[in-house]
Structure formats: structure tokens, C-alpha cells
Motif scaffolding. Sequence first.
Motif, PDB file in Angstrom:
ATOM      1  N   ARG A  99       4.755  -8.687   0.858  1.00 32.36           N
ATOM      2  CA  ARG A  99       5.222  -7.252   0.395  1.00 32.36           C
ATOM      3  C   ARG A  99       6.592  -7.284   0.642  1.00 32.36           C
ATOM      4  NH1 ARG A  99      -0.045  -4.248   3.026  1.00 32.36           N
ATOM      5  NH2 ARG A  99      -1.547  -4.912   1.146  1.00 32.36           N
ATOM      6  N   LEU A 100       7.182  -7.766   1.577  1.00 31.48           N
ATOM      7  CA  LEU A 100       8.563  -7.727   1.953  1.00 31.48           C
ATOM      8  C   LEU A 100       9.614  -8.377   0.665  1.00 31.48           C
ATOM      9  CD1 LEU A 100      11.221  -7.346   3.728  1.00 31.48           C
ATOM     10  CD2 LEU A 100      10.649  -9.237   4.801  1.00 31.48           C
ATOM     11  N   ARG A 101       8.848  -9.772   0.275  1.00 30.85           N
ATOM     12  CA  ARG A 101       9.490 -10.296  -0.918  1.00 30.85           C
ATOM     13  C   ARG A 101       9.503  -9.483  -2.247  1.00 30.85           C
ATOM     14  NH1 ARG A 101       6.971 -14.684   1.101  1.00 30.85           N
ATOM     15  NH2 ARG A 101       5.024 -14.282  -0.094  1.00 30.85           N
ATOM     16  N   ASP A 102       8.303  -8.756  -2.428  1.00 22.01           N
ATOM     17  CA  ASP A 102       8.217  -7.937  -3.587  1.00 22.01           C
ATOM     18  C   ASP A 102       9.125  -6.771  -3.435  1.00 22.01           C
ATOM     19  OD1 ASP A 102       6.254  -9.635  -4.435  1.00 22.01           O
ATOM     20  OD2 ASP A 102       4.651  -8.405  -3.837  1.00 22.01           O
ATOM     21  N   LEU A 103       9.476  -6.271  -2.257  1.00 20.06           N
ATOM     22  CA  LEU A 103      10.348  -4.974  -2.203  1.00 20.06           C
ATOM     23  C   LEU A 103      11.694  -5.393  -2.211  1.00 20.06           C
ATOM     24  CD1 LEU A 103      10.999  -2.218  -1.116  1.00 20.06           C
ATOM     25  CD2 LEU A 103      11.049  -3.391   1.326  1.00 20.06           C
ATOM     26  N   LEU A 104      12.114  -6.437  -1.778  1.00 19.33           N
ATOM     27  CA  LEU A 104      13.564  -7.021  -2.051  1.00 19.33           C
ATOM     28  C   LEU A 104      13.616  -7.328  -3.387  1.00 19.33           C
ATOM     29  CD1 LEU A 104      14.089  -8.890   1.466  1.00 19.33           C
ATOM     30  CD2 LEU A 104      14.623  -6.538   0.794  1.00 19.33           C
ATOM     31  N   ARG A 105      12.791  -8.149  -4.118  1.00 22.17           N
ATOM     32  CA  ARG A 105      13.009  -8.573  -5.501  1.00 22.17           C
ATOM     33  C   ARG A 105      12.963  -7.267  -6.496  1.00 22.17           C
ATOM     34  NH1 ARG A 105       7.896 -10.210  -7.002  1.00 22.17           N
ATOM     35  NH2 ARG A 105       7.472  -8.342  -7.676  1.00 22.17           N
ATOM     36  N   ASP A 106      12.354  -6.259  -6.118  1.00 19.63           N
ATOM     37  CA  ASP A 106      12.325  -5.155  -6.903  1.00 19.63           C
ATOM     38  C   ASP A 106      13.395  -4.168  -6.837  1.00 19.63           C
ATOM     39  OD1 ASP A 106       9.742  -5.824  -7.803  1.00 19.63           O
ATOM     40  OD2 ASP A 106       8.723  -4.425  -6.661  1.00 19.63           O
ATOM     41  N   ARG A 107      14.203  -4.151  -5.881  1.00 20.45           N
ATOM     42  CA  ARG A 107      15.471  -3.600  -5.355  1.00 20.45           C
ATOM     43  C   ARG A 107      16.740  -4.126  -5.911  1.00 20.45           C
ATOM     44  NH1 ARG A 107      15.708   0.032  -1.530  1.00 20.45           N
ATOM     45  NH2 ARG A 107      17.882  -0.941  -0.922  1.00 20.45           N
ATOM     46  N   LYS A 108      16.503  -5.397  -6.664  1.00 21.60           N
ATOM     47  CA  LYS A 108      17.629  -5.969  -7.204  1.00 21.60           C
ATOM     48  C   LYS A 108      18.023  -5.608  -8.545  1.00 21.60           C
ATOM     49  CE  LYS A 108      17.530 -10.392  -4.610  1.00 21.60           C
ATOM     50  NZ  LYS A 108      17.735 -11.653  -4.736  1.00 21.60           N
TER      51      LYS A 108
END
Length: 108
Positions: A99-108
Motif C-alpha cells: 500500500r505504501l508503494r502504491d501510494l508513493l507511485r500514485d503521487r508521482k
Amino acid sequence: MKAIEFLADSLDRLRDFPADARREAGFQLDNVQNGIEPAGWKPMRTVGSGVREIRLREASGAFRVIYLATLPDAVYVLHCFQKKTQATSKADIDLAAARLRDLLRDRK
């Protein structure tokens, strides 16, 4: 005060906590939103940089709230669960990390 964002099913899982644990989790998350460190927290480096865990204990067991508060716009609750063993399960760590990876990816 920062907004709070519950990712995926984390809010539903928090709502499944017993009343006392749910109330304490809400109080501690309110502290985090207001820039105050919660009681009973520890870093969760296995999940990712800046990720922390709120540790709750009540009559029916141990409960955990894994969150990220280092981003400027919100406190992100990655995962909430009841802890069944001494060590945090790999499945719970992996889920929070994904979920952290998805969050950080989506913020780019």
C-alpha cells in the motif's frame, strides 16, 4: 491539522476493532494529525521509511495501526489489524508495504 486518509480497507478494519481499541486508535490518530507523537508507537522500517505503528492493547488482545505521517498533505493509514502472535506477520508487513508503494507511485 493534517487530513487523514485511510487506504484500501484500513478504515473498515479499524471499525472492526473492539470499542475501547477503536476509541484509543482514534485518539492516537488525532494526536498524529495535530503533530503530537502517539503513545506506544514504534518505527516500522520493514514497511518503509517514515512508517510507524501505533500499538494498542486491550482486554481482547493487541491491535496495530500502521501509518505514514511524513508527507505534507495527510496522515496515511496503511493497515489496521489485530495482532495474533508475538511478531508482526509477514502478510501484514507485506500488505502495508504494498500500500505504501502504491501510494508513493500514485503521487508521482
